[in-house]
Design an enzyme around this catalytic site. Structure first.
Site, short mmCIF file in Angstrom:
data_model
loop_
_atom_site.label_atom_id
_atom_site.label_comp_id
_atom_site.label_asym_id
_atom_site.label_seq_id
_atom_site.Cartn_x
_atom_site.Cartn_y
_atom_site.Cartn_z
N GLU A 63 -0.34 11.50 9.70
CA GLU A 63 0.92 12.19 9.99
C GLU A 63 1.71 11.47 11.08
OE1 GLU A 63 -2.06 14.99 8.32
OE2 GLU A 63 -2.08 13.57 9.99
N PRO A 266 -13.53 2.37 6.78
CA PRO A 266 -13.71 3.82 6.92
C PRO A 266 -12.50 4.46 7.58
CG PRO A 266 -15.63 2.60 7.73
CD PRO A 266 -14.53 1.61 7.53
N ARG A 267 -12.21 5.68 7.19
CA ARG A 267 -11.04 6.37 7.75
C ARG A 267 -11.22 6.71 9.22
NH1 ARG A 267 -6.27 8.27 7.07
NH2 ARG A 267 -5.59 10.30 7.86
N GLY A 320 -4.79 0.34 13.17
CA GLY A 320 -3.42 -0.14 13.02
C GLY A 320 -3.27 -1.39 12.18
N GLU A 321 -4.30 -1.76 11.40
CA GLU A 321 -4.22 -2.99 10.62
C GLU A 321 -4.36 -2.75 9.11
OE1 GLU A 321 -5.56 -6.61 13.46
OE2 GLU A 321 -7.22 -5.58 12.44
N LEU A 346 -1.55 6.51 -0.84
CA LEU A 346 -1.53 5.26 -1.60
C LEU A 346 -0.24 4.48 -1.45
CD1 LEU A 346 0.44 5.99 -4.18
CD2 LEU A 346 -1.62 7.00 -5.11
N ILE A 347 0.74 5.06 -0.77
CA ILE A 347 2.08 4.49 -0.73
C ILE A 347 2.11 3.16 0.02
CG2 ILE A 347 4.45 4.85 0.07
CD1 ILE A 347 3.93 7.89 -0.39
N GLU A 348 1.37 3.07 1.13
CA GLU A 348 1.39 1.83 1.91
C GLU A 348 0.85 0.66 1.10
OE1 GLU A 348 0.08 0.14 6.32
OE2 GLU A 348 -0.81 2.00 5.57
#
Length: 431
Positions: A63, A266-267, A320-321, A346-348
């Site tokens: 977000e 991993p998230r 951030g990568e 999935l947009i990025e």
């Protein structure tokens, strides 16, 4: 009666919530910091600060990143205003610091108790509040209404599953959603469900995540990594969740592609060591991003040593990568979707122009996934074995990979513009 019960439950669980923070801090130290802010004890604004304050709540990393184009556009449109960014997780807060630095104020959103919410609102005195996507806190909404703070549910989404759960509370749900001043929905389906739950003044403006730009230097970093990998086939499993890494590694083992490299990201940062141990347990040779490729990219130079040939899995243990990981890969798999977790953005990946595979469980991104599949940018698989077959087919068919990558980039570009439409609405609510 439900409201009274809800508030009573918060009184009971608040001490347990603090205990949970301390327990989680054993893996991620940030959870034990700024605990006072979670009870409304934040610095607030100076008494003489008359600038209108736009408060944006972005619960976590996704977000926070989605809010970036919106916050930048609001600051450009209203340079006299200030922005307060609130979070619920240390990951979200760290991402906010990385993206905005000192341009915005920041603190944690307080727990949903009347006195903590009032303390927060009195300290900061926001002229406008924006809640990103799905965060719904009944006491917060009620207190904003009583203190005449316009509160807007922004980039709002409502999955069919969440709608069914919320509907169970009947009138109480309608009172909560009716407390928002405006609701700016991502899609017509989201808007229809939100209206049915009692939301007022609902407008469909699109998904802000389509307006997220991957910085050119991030793309360049990924391209440099790709050169360091050599000619080997590369795929990335991005934003994987607990239980999924084992399935991803099963798909990797079943893949009959010579010398393939898996980038596994991993998230949640607190799980990096756990996932590294899992990779080693599978007998796979692993390198960590934090210990490889850390040389800074000089202007016009890659500056990165080749990845050793024996490495089979590169663990993406950095923040951030994600855009760089996508730029370094031939194919992307989006996690959170092989298990019933709702999927991830999935947009990025599409915007970078990489073909995408995604699992069956995408109830948090239903519309975006359906549109991407229809555009020829994404292939949806049902389990790890289908994931392996999908990867195999794409690695064996370069023209299809190229066509899917082009379709992905076109799909992402076609849906841009939600930020400008959102800012236009929000400016009418600012003094």
């Amino acid at each position: 009666m439900l409201r009274a019960l809800y508030r009573a439950l918060w009184w009971l669980i608040a001490p347990l919530a603090v205990l949970r923070l301390l327990l989680r801090s054993r893996k991620e130290r940030g959870y034990r910091e700024h605990i006072g802010e979670r009870f409304g004890r934040s610095a607030g604004r100076r008494p003489d600060d008359a600038a209108p304050l736009i408060w944006v709540h972005a619960v976590s990393v996704g977000e926070t990143r989605a809010a970036e184009p919106l916050i930048n556009a609001l600051l450009a449109a209203r340079p006299d205003a200030r922005v307060l960014l609130t979070h619920m997780t240390p990951g979200g807060r760290a991402t906010g610091e990385q993206l905005y630095g000192e341009r915005v104020l920041r603190c944690y959103l307080p727990y949903d108790l009347p006195h903590t919410v009032r303390r927060f609102l009195r300290a900061w005195r926001p002229a406008l509040g924006l809640i990103m996507e799905t965060e719904v806190w009944p006491t917060l909404i009620d207190e904003c209404r009583q203190m005449n703070v316009p509160l807007v549910l922004t980039n709002a989404r409502m999955s069919a599953r969440s709608y069914r759960r919320a509907s169970m509370f009947g009138r109480a749900t309608r009172e909560v959603f009716g407390g928002f001043s405006r609701v700016l929905a991502q899609s017509p389906a989201d808007a229809e469900r939100l209206l049915a739950l009692g939301a007022r003044k609902v407008t469909v403006l699109g998904n802000l995540k389509f307006d997220m730009d991957t910085p050119a230097e991030t793309i360049a970093r990924g391209r440099a990594w790709r050169a360091a990998f050599g000619a080997r086939p590369v795929w990335v499993a991005a934003s994987t969740r607990e239980g999924e890494e084992a399935l991803v590694l099963q798909a990797f083992a079943a893949l009959e592609v010579e010398h393939a490299l898996l980038i596994l990201v991993p998230r949640h940062p607190q799980r990096f060591d756990e996932v590294a141990a899992l990779i080693e347990k599978q007998g796979l040779r692993c390198a960590r991003r934090s210990s490889w490729g850390s040389a800074a990219l000089a202007s016009g130079s890659d500056g990165i040593a080749p990845l050793p040939d024996e490495v089979e899995v590169l663990l993406g243990d950095s923040m951030g990568e994600m855009g760089a990981y996508y730029a370094a890969a031939d194919i992307a798999f989006i996690g959170g979707s092989l298990l019933p977790l709702g999927g991830q953005n999935l947009i990025e990946a599409c915007a970078v122009g990489v073909p995408v595979l995604i699992g069956p469980h995408v109830f948090n991104f239903t519309q975006a996934t359906a549109d991407a599949v229809a555009a020829g940018a994404v292939i949806q698989v049902q389990d790890w074995s289908e994931l392996a077959r999908g990867l195999q087919a794409l690695f064996n068919d370069r023209p299809q990979r190229t066509a899917m990558g082009a379709a992905a980039a076109a799909f992402a570009a076609r849906h841009r513009g939600a930020t400008a439409r959102t800012v236009e609405v929000l400016l009418t609510l600012l003094p």
